[in-house]
Write an enzyme that holds these catalytic residues in place. Sequence first.
Site, short mmCIF file in Angstrom:
data_model
loop_
_atom_site.label_atom_id
_atom_site.label_comp_id
_atom_site.label_asym_id
_atom_site.label_seq_id
_atom_site.Cartn_x
_atom_site.Cartn_y
_atom_site.Cartn_z
N GLU A 33 6.27 4.44 -0.62
CA GLU A 33 5.47 3.21 -0.64
C GLU A 33 4.40 3.30 0.44
O GLU A 33 4.71 3.51 1.62
CB GLU A 33 6.30 1.94 -0.43
CG GLU A 33 5.42 0.70 -0.62
CD GLU A 33 6.09 -0.62 -0.26
OE1 GLU A 33 7.18 -0.62 0.31
OE2 GLU A 33 5.46 -1.66 -0.54
N GLU A 58 3.40 3.04 7.06
CA GLU A 58 2.76 1.82 7.54
C GLU A 58 1.96 2.16 8.80
O GLU A 58 2.48 2.80 9.70
CB GLU A 58 3.82 0.75 7.83
CG GLU A 58 3.30 -0.52 8.45
CD GLU A 58 2.11 -1.13 7.71
OE1 GLU A 58 2.19 -1.35 6.50
OE2 GLU A 58 1.08 -1.36 8.37
N ASP A 108 -5.21 -2.83 1.40
CA ASP A 108 -6.29 -3.61 2.01
C ASP A 108 -7.57 -3.46 1.18
O ASP A 108 -8.03 -2.34 0.95
CB ASP A 108 -6.54 -3.15 3.44
CG ASP A 108 -5.41 -3.57 4.37
OD1 ASP A 108 -4.69 -4.54 4.04
OD2 ASP A 108 -5.24 -2.94 5.43
N ASP A 144 -4.44 -8.26 -5.60
CA ASP A 144 -4.94 -9.59 -5.98
C ASP A 144 -6.46 -9.57 -6.02
O ASP A 144 -7.07 -10.62 -6.23
CB ASP A 144 -4.49 -10.61 -4.93
CG ASP A 144 -4.99 -10.19 -3.57
OD1 ASP A 144 -4.43 -9.19 -3.04
OD2 ASP A 144 -5.94 -10.79 -3.05
N THR A 181 6.63 -8.40 -3.01
CA THR A 181 6.23 -8.03 -1.65
C THR A 181 5.77 -9.31 -0.93
O THR A 181 5.49 -10.33 -1.57
CB THR A 181 5.09 -7.00 -1.67
OG1 THR A 181 3.90 -7.65 -2.11
CG2 THR A 181 5.41 -5.82 -2.59
N PHE A 183 2.97 -10.05 0.44
CA PHE A 183 1.64 -10.50 0.03
C PHE A 183 1.67 -11.08 -1.38
O PHE A 183 0.97 -12.04 -1.68
CB PHE A 183 0.62 -9.37 0.16
CG PHE A 183 0.07 -9.28 1.56
CD1 PHE A 183 0.85 -8.80 2.60
CD2 PHE A 183 -1.22 -9.71 1.85
CE1 PHE A 183 0.36 -8.74 3.90
CE2 PHE A 183 -1.71 -9.65 3.14
CZ PHE A 183 -0.93 -9.16 4.17
C1 LIG Z 1 -2.32 -6.27 2.55
S1 LIG Z 1 -0.99 -5.52 3.38
C2 LIG Z 1 0.23 -5.36 2.08
C3 LIG Z 1 1.61 -5.12 2.63
C4 LIG Z 1 2.70 -5.00 1.55
N1 LIG Z 1 2.46 -3.86 0.70
C5 LIG Z 1 2.79 -6.25 0.74
O1 LIG Z 1 2.39 -6.23 -0.45
O2 LIG Z 1 3.26 -7.27 1.28
C6 LIG Z 1 -1.57 -3.85 3.54
C7 LIG Z 1 -0.67 -3.03 4.44
O3 LIG Z 1 -1.10 -1.68 4.40
C8 LIG Z 1 -1.17 -1.17 5.72
N2 LIG Z 1 -2.19 -0.12 5.70
C9 LIG Z 1 -3.50 -0.28 5.45
N3 LIG Z 1 -4.15 0.89 5.47
C10 LIG Z 1 -3.20 1.84 5.72
C11 LIG Z 1 -3.23 3.24 5.85
N4 LIG Z 1 -4.38 3.93 5.73
N5 LIG Z 1 -2.08 3.88 6.10
C12 LIG Z 1 -0.91 3.20 6.22
N6 LIG Z 1 -0.82 1.86 6.11
C13 LIG Z 1 -1.95 1.19 5.85
C14 LIG Z 1 -1.54 -2.37 6.57
O4 LIG Z 1 -1.20 -2.20 7.93
C15 LIG Z 1 -0.75 -3.48 5.90
O5 LIG Z 1 0.55 -3.60 6.42
#
Ligand SMILES: C[S@@+](CC[C@H](N)C(=O)[O-])C[C@H]1O[C@@H](n2cnc3c(N)ncnc32)[C@H](O)[C@@H]1O
Length: 205
Positions: A33, A58, A108, A144, A181, A183
């Site tokens: 993941e 993460e 993101d 989303d 999740t 989010f």
């Molecule tokens: C919008 S959040 C979604 C978290 C989770 N997947 C959810 O749906 O609740 C995006 C997550 O991806 C992580 N993230 C973003 N870019 C990343 C990268 N290049 N490598 C690892 N993690 C990353 C961020 O720190 C954040 O925790």
Amino acid sequence: MPDVQQITIDVDSSTGVVAPSAWFGNEHPIELEIGCGKGGFLLRQARAHPERNFVGIEWASKYFRYAADRMCRWGVENVRLVRTDAKHFVMHRLPPACLSALHVYHPDPWPKKRHHKRRLFCAEFVDAAARVLRPGARWAIQTDHAEYFAVIRGLIDGRLDFEPAPFDDPEYGTIDERTETNFEVKYVREGRTIYRLALRRRGST
Ligand SMILES: C[S@@+](CC[C@H](N)C(=O)[O-])C[C@H]1O[C@@H](n2cnc3c(N)ncnc32)[C@H](O)[C@@H]1O
């Protein structure tokens, strides 16, 4: 009962390709993941499927530590967490055909045009995903963000190495059954549309 040391893998202190099976000491299939956040999805899946291994990547140390503590508290043996840049990790550190599933939920979106280059999804990343997924492997994607979803579709549509797969799949839990999740819960509550896509890596084993 695993401790944080056993669960977290420091890949940035080494170079070259890693051997994820060695992190688990068995040959069970490995699911990854990307952006696992607080680890809710991983924890639920790992508890439901002790016969599978799960790796969560993460970047944010706050969430990484939270997820690691959470896995320890629950005593799951089949999760490893890596704090690194997932894009680089998939493109340069994973060996070919090492994954049975790849989960990317709410990456993101970097909505501003000048930030698009920071997005996870680009042609090179999709090529890398095709390389690390073994034939028959699943790739599930959820966001989303309508514009980002269209970009993702555009990168994948027409590729011969993936075929569409049902997002609702009893093997991975249907949308209603599987863990939402963090989010997803938040955005569903806000009434946002959730865009979902599942693919299967073509090829024979
Ligand atoms: C919008 S959040 C979604 C978290 C989770 N997947 C959810 O749906 O609740 C995006 C997550 O991806 C992580 N993230 C973003 N870019 C990343 C990268 N290049 N490598 C690892 N993690 C990353 C961020 O720190 C954040 O925790």
